[in-house]
Every structure is written in structure tokens, then in C-alpha cells.
Design an enzyme around this catalytic site. Structure first.
Site, PDB file in Angstrom:
ATOM      1  N   TYR A  36     -29.756  -1.761 -54.116  1.00 54.65           N
ATOM      2  CA  TYR A  36     -28.330  -1.468 -53.922  1.00 54.65           C
ATOM      3  C   TYR A  36     -27.511  -2.741 -54.071  1.00 54.65           C
ATOM      4  CZ  TYR A  36     -24.158   0.439 -51.565  1.00 54.65           C
ATOM      5  OH  TYR A  36     -22.888   0.851 -51.256  1.00 54.65           O
ATOM      6  N   ARG A  96     -38.834   8.685 -46.436  1.00 51.38           N
ATOM      7  CA  ARG A  96     -37.513   9.316 -46.484  1.00 51.38           C
ATOM      8  C   ARG A  96     -37.425  10.322 -47.633  1.00 51.38           C
ATOM      9  NH1 ARG A  96     -33.499   4.441 -46.394  1.00 51.38           N
ATOM     10  NH2 ARG A  96     -32.004   6.144 -46.753  1.00 51.38           N
ATOM     11  N   HIS A 120     -48.166  -2.887 -45.316  1.00 44.66           N
ATOM     12  CA  HIS A 120     -47.361  -3.224 -44.150  1.00 44.66           C
ATOM     13  C   HIS A 120     -46.038  -3.891 -44.519  1.00 44.66           C
ATOM     14  CE1 HIS A 120     -51.177  -5.768 -44.260  1.00 44.66           C
ATOM     15  NE2 HIS A 120     -50.358  -6.328 -45.115  1.00 44.66           N
ATOM     16  N   ASN A 131     -29.890  44.915 -21.180  1.00 45.77           N
ATOM     17  CA  ASN A 131     -29.617  45.057 -22.607  1.00 45.77           C
ATOM     18  C   ASN A 131     -29.993  43.772 -23.333  1.00 45.77           C
ATOM     19  OD1 ASN A 131     -28.561  45.622 -25.128  1.00 45.77           O
ATOM     20  ND2 ASN A 131     -26.428  45.363 -24.499  1.00 45.77           N
ATOM     21  N   LEU A 152     -23.815  39.612 -35.718  1.00 44.48           N
ATOM     22  CA  LEU A 152     -22.555  39.243 -35.076  1.00 44.48           C
ATOM     23  C   LEU A 152     -22.544  37.741 -34.789  1.00 44.48           C
ATOM     24  CD1 LEU A 152     -22.209  42.205 -32.532  1.00 44.48           C
ATOM     25  CD2 LEU A 152     -21.643  42.127 -34.975  1.00 44.48           C
ATOM     26  N   ASP A 191     -26.945  34.413 -32.378  1.00 45.26           N
ATOM     27  CA  ASP A 191     -27.424  33.376 -31.455  1.00 45.26           C
ATOM     28  C   ASP A 191     -28.750  33.751 -30.802  1.00 45.26           C
ATOM     29  OD1 ASP A 191     -26.582  35.370 -29.789  1.00 45.26           O
ATOM     30  OD2 ASP A 191     -25.219  34.130 -28.593  1.00 45.26           O
ATOM     31  N   GLN A 199     -13.913  39.066 -38.361  1.00 46.97           N
ATOM     32  CA  GLN A 199     -13.470  39.834 -37.194  1.00 46.97           C
ATOM     33  C   GLN A 199     -12.042  39.457 -36.822  1.00 46.97           C
ATOM     34  OE1 GLN A 199     -15.964  39.601 -33.721  1.00 46.97           O
ATOM     35  NE2 GLN A 199     -14.713  41.040 -32.545  1.00 46.97           N
ATOM     36  N   GLU A 245     -21.799  46.373 -18.246  1.00 46.17           N
ATOM     37  CA  GLU A 245     -21.716  44.920 -18.349  1.00 46.17           C
ATOM     38  C   GLU A 245     -21.698  44.291 -16.958  1.00 46.17           C
ATOM     39  OE1 GLU A 245     -21.866  43.027 -21.077  1.00 46.17           O
ATOM     40  OE2 GLU A 245     -22.147  44.838 -22.272  1.00 46.17           O
TER      41      GLU A 245
END
Length: 435
Positions: free
Chosen positions: A361, A309, A337, A165, A9, A103, A75, A150
Site C-alpha cells: 500500500y 484475512r 513466523h 404462545n 414479521l 427475531d 407495515q 396477552e
């Protein structure tokens, strides 16, 4: 378990996260929480579906990138809100149906298996909460679950109950299909609660049992503080497993390791290291304050204070402090370095001097620099890509290299030095004798 379906869900707005990003796409240890629970689900069955609503396309795209076979359901929150309403459009195909939440990324496949293996028509997860506020209270009678109430609908006596629960269920499919149409939204929130299946099942004589689980594993994430708590738990588990497998960590509490990272052989991680993305690190030392992203490191020592990277492949290489490598393939190289090595391929025996930069670049596109074997690059050198440096080359310090350099050559590109005698005294209006 080919006879089991799992429904996750994930249709909620997640308003307490205070973000435009869907809650289930917030990351723990580098991966969205929905991906963590999907990994656990697919560990026990290939029949997995996710119920979505808010930002459905965005979440579905992320899911399909990794688990393209996942079924996506929508839903109807307007007409069928709530956890039971989420199952309205879901296809229930297995003999058993596990329902869990997107979640709760710390749930393990073993937890789900315990629910599926319970001797019951309906098995639900529960735990004894130190602070039960916000949870549905579980009413247990004679070893069976009598009802779930609840927080919003609980009486004072029910609020005192600490058995709560945990949010996961396993139903026999035919029983779930029988009960779902009977659930009404007669509550303060006007929602269709999956918890009402317990009451209806008991009225019809079905067996409902509670399966005790770990509160930590079934922690729900509703805000960014809870996200940070869950991430620390996951980080601790990742690092404990790696250290038991032979990875040495200095001050492990200061180290971050992505859940996708893999380590092989004897590796050392010093303090404040970050291993991000799907790195593969083999027989290497990563020194303090270094960051490795989505790269392969083998037989190398990196850092301190280095940045590797994405899409880099580094083998048998020394990368020193303040060196950045991006999309670089280095084998048997020394870069001690203060260098930037981007979009490059560098062969064995090459020494990269301090201050070397691959100028990759031009403002429009990225270009590649290729450096052969046994090249000596002097300090403060700029290599303007695209450029090829052959084997056995010396690049003089301070050079800007714009053309290819053939094998065996010395490349030098800098202005000729000129010394002007007495210029200092003339410039500052001083007499040489005044010194």
C-alpha cells in the site's frame, strides 16, 4: 410445499437492543438473524415475504443480497400497529400461510412444516414455559385452542397458565382473509393482535389447534443478553454437527465457527480458534488462537496465533505463529513466523523468512507481489509492490526489494557493513584496560 406462503414479521423498532441498528440485522454466528429464519423458510417454499418498517431500505438490501426473490412489504405502524396490522399490506397467495417472526432465528424448517401439516384451520405454536412472564397465555379447551391472552391483558388466573404462545401460526388462506378485517384494536396497547384470530375463528366454528414446540427453538430475541444466549445455542449445534461429521476440536467451548463455514475431510481445530465468514477448510489443522476469515484452506497447517484475512487461498502450506495473510494465494509455501503477506501470489517450494513484509500500500492504492517457485527469502525482507520475483531466486536477509528479480539471481539490497575498531571505548570514555 408450493401451496404454502411464509410471512416473516420484522417491522418492530427493537428498542430493547439499545442500538441504532435494526434488531433483525444483529448477527448470530456471522449472519443476521433475519437471514437465519429466511434460510429455514426457503427450505420449504419459494413464496416468502418479509414485513418491514423501521430501516426498511437497509434491511431489504441485506435480504436481497442473499435472497433476491423475497417479497418486501411495508407495515403502516401509525394506522395499523401490531402483528395483525403487519399483514394489512401483505399478499397472501398460498393455500396455507405461515406467519413467523424475524427475531426467532433458532426456528427450524421442520418446526414450520409441523405447523403446515397440522389438521386444522389454524395451527399455532405453543410450549410450556418455566417462566411464562411476557408471553401470551394459551387457553386450551378439549384439545383445541380457545383463546390467547396477552400478558398485558391477562387476569390473575390467566397469568398462572404456563402454556404460552410461541409466536408462529399457520392459517388456511381463505380463513385468514376472512378473519383479518374483523380484528379490532380494543386493548390497552391499541394494537391489532394476530392472536385475536383464535377468538374470532372459534366464534365462527373453525378448528384451532396447538402444536407443541421446543422453547429453545422458538426463543425470541429482545436484548443483547438473549442474543448471546441464542448464539451459544447455535454455536453448540454447529460444533456438535461438525464433530459428528469428523472434525476434531480441542476445547470446543472456546472455538467460534461461522454458520457459513464448510469443512471437508479430516480437520483439527485447536483451542481459541475463530472461523469467520464463508470459509472452506479441507484436510487442515488450525492451531490455537488463530483467526481465519472468508478464506479457503486445504491440506495446510495454520498457526498458532496466525491471522488469515479474507479472499486468501492457501493450499499445502505451513503458516506459523504471528503470520498475517491478506488476499494471498499460497500453494506449497512455508512462512514460519512474524510476516505480513498481503495481496500476493506465492508458488510452491518457496520459504518466507522471519520478518518478511509485502509492502502493498502506497497510501492511495494496493499493489500485488508475485513470487515464483523455489524462492528463498531471507529474514527481515521488504518486498515493495508491485514487484515480481521469478523462480529459483535468493533474497538476501535485510533487503528492500523494489525491482523485479530474474530467475536464478541473488538479490541483495542493504548498506555495506563497516566495523570501527575501538569505537565503544571512545564513545563511552572508557579505557580498554578497564574491562
Amino acid at each position: 410445499m408450493n401451496d404454502t406462503s411464509i410471512i416473516i414479521l420484522a417491522a418492530g423498532l427493537g428498542t430493547r437492543m439499545k442500538s441504532k441498528r435494526p434488531k433483525v440485522l444483529f448477527e448470530l454466528c456471522g449472519e443476521p438473524m433475519i437471514i437465519h429464519i429466511l434460510k429455514q423458510a426457503y427450505a420449504i417454499t419459494n413464496d416468502v415475504g418479509v414485513v418491514l418498517h423501521y430501516e426498511k431500505e437497509l434491511i431489504s438490501q441485506k435480504i436481497k443480497e442473499i435472497f433476491p426473490q423475497t417479497k418486501i412489504y411495508t407495515q403502516d405502524l401509525e394506522n395499523f400497529p401490531g402483528t395483525a396490522g403487519a399483514l394489512k399490506n401483505a399478499t397472501l397467495s398460498g393455500k396455507k400461510v405461515i406467519v413467523t417472526c424475524g427475531d426467532m432465528p433458532l426456528v427450524r424448517s421442520t418446526d414450520l412444516m409441523r405447523l403446515a401439516n397440522a389438521d386444522a384451520d389454524i395451527a399455532m405454536s405453543c410450549f410450556e414455559a418455566a417462566n411464562p412472564f411476557g408471553y401470551g397465555r394459551v387457553i386450551i379447551k378439549g384439545g383445541k385452542v380457545g383463546a390467547i391472552v396477552e400478558q398485558k391483558d391477562a387476569s390473575e388466573a390467566e397469568l398462572a397458565i404456563k402454556s404460552v404462545n410461541a409466536g408462529c401460526y399457520c392459517f388456511k388462506r381463505e380463513i385468514l382473509e376472512e378473519i383479518l378485517p374483523l380484528i379490532k384494536n380494543k386493548n390497552t396497547q391499541k394494537e391489532f393482535y394476530l392472536t385475536d384470530t383464535i377468538k374470532i375463528a372459534n366464534e365462527r366454528g373453525f378448528k384451532c389447534v396447538a402444536v407443541n414446540v421446543s422453547e429453545q427453538n422458538f426463543m425470541g430475541i429482545n436484548d443483547k443478553f438473549q442474543l448471546s444466549v441464542a448464539e451459544k445455542i447455535m454455536q453448540d449445534e454447529i460444533k456438535q454437527d461438525l464433530m459428528k461429521a469428523g472434525v476434531l476440536m480441542r476445547l470446543p467451548e472456546s472455538i467460534f465457527i461461522d454458520s457459513r463455514a464448510k469443512f471437508e475431510g479430516e480437520c483439527v481445530l485447536e483451542e481459541n480458534v475463530s472461523i469467520m465468514g464463508a470459509c472452506h477448510i479441507k484436510e487442515s489443522i488450525i492451531k490455537s488462537c488463530s483467526v481465519i476469515e472468508d478464506s479457503v484452506i486445504e491440506g495446510s497447517d495454520i498457526g498458532p496465533l496466525a491471522h488469515i484475512r479474507p479472499k486468501s487461498e492457501i493450499k499445502n502450506t505451513h503458516i506459523g505463529n504471528f503470520v498475517e495473510v491478506k488476499k494471498g494465494v499460497l500453494d506449497g509455501v512455508k512462512a514460519g513466523h512474524l510476516s505480513y503477506l498481503g495481496d500476493c501470489e506465492i508458488a510452491s517450494g518457496t520459504n518466507v523468512g522471519c520478518g518478511t513484509i509485502t509492502c502493498n500500500y502506497d497510501g492511495k492504492a494496493k499493489y500485488k507481489t508475485t513470487i515464483g517457485k523455489n524462492v528463498f527469502i531471507g529474514s527481515d525482507t521488504q518486498l515493495v509492490a508491485p514487484v515480481n520475483i521469478a523462480d529459483d531466486v535468493i533474497i538476501a536477509a535485510g533487503s528492500t526489494i523494489t525491482n523485479d528479480v530474474p530467475s536464478g539471481a541473488l538479490a541483495i539490497s542493504r548498506g555495506k557493513q563497516e566495523n570501527k575498531a575501538g569505537f565503544f571505548y571512545k564513545f563511552f570514555g572508557k579505557n580498554n584496560a578497564e574491562k
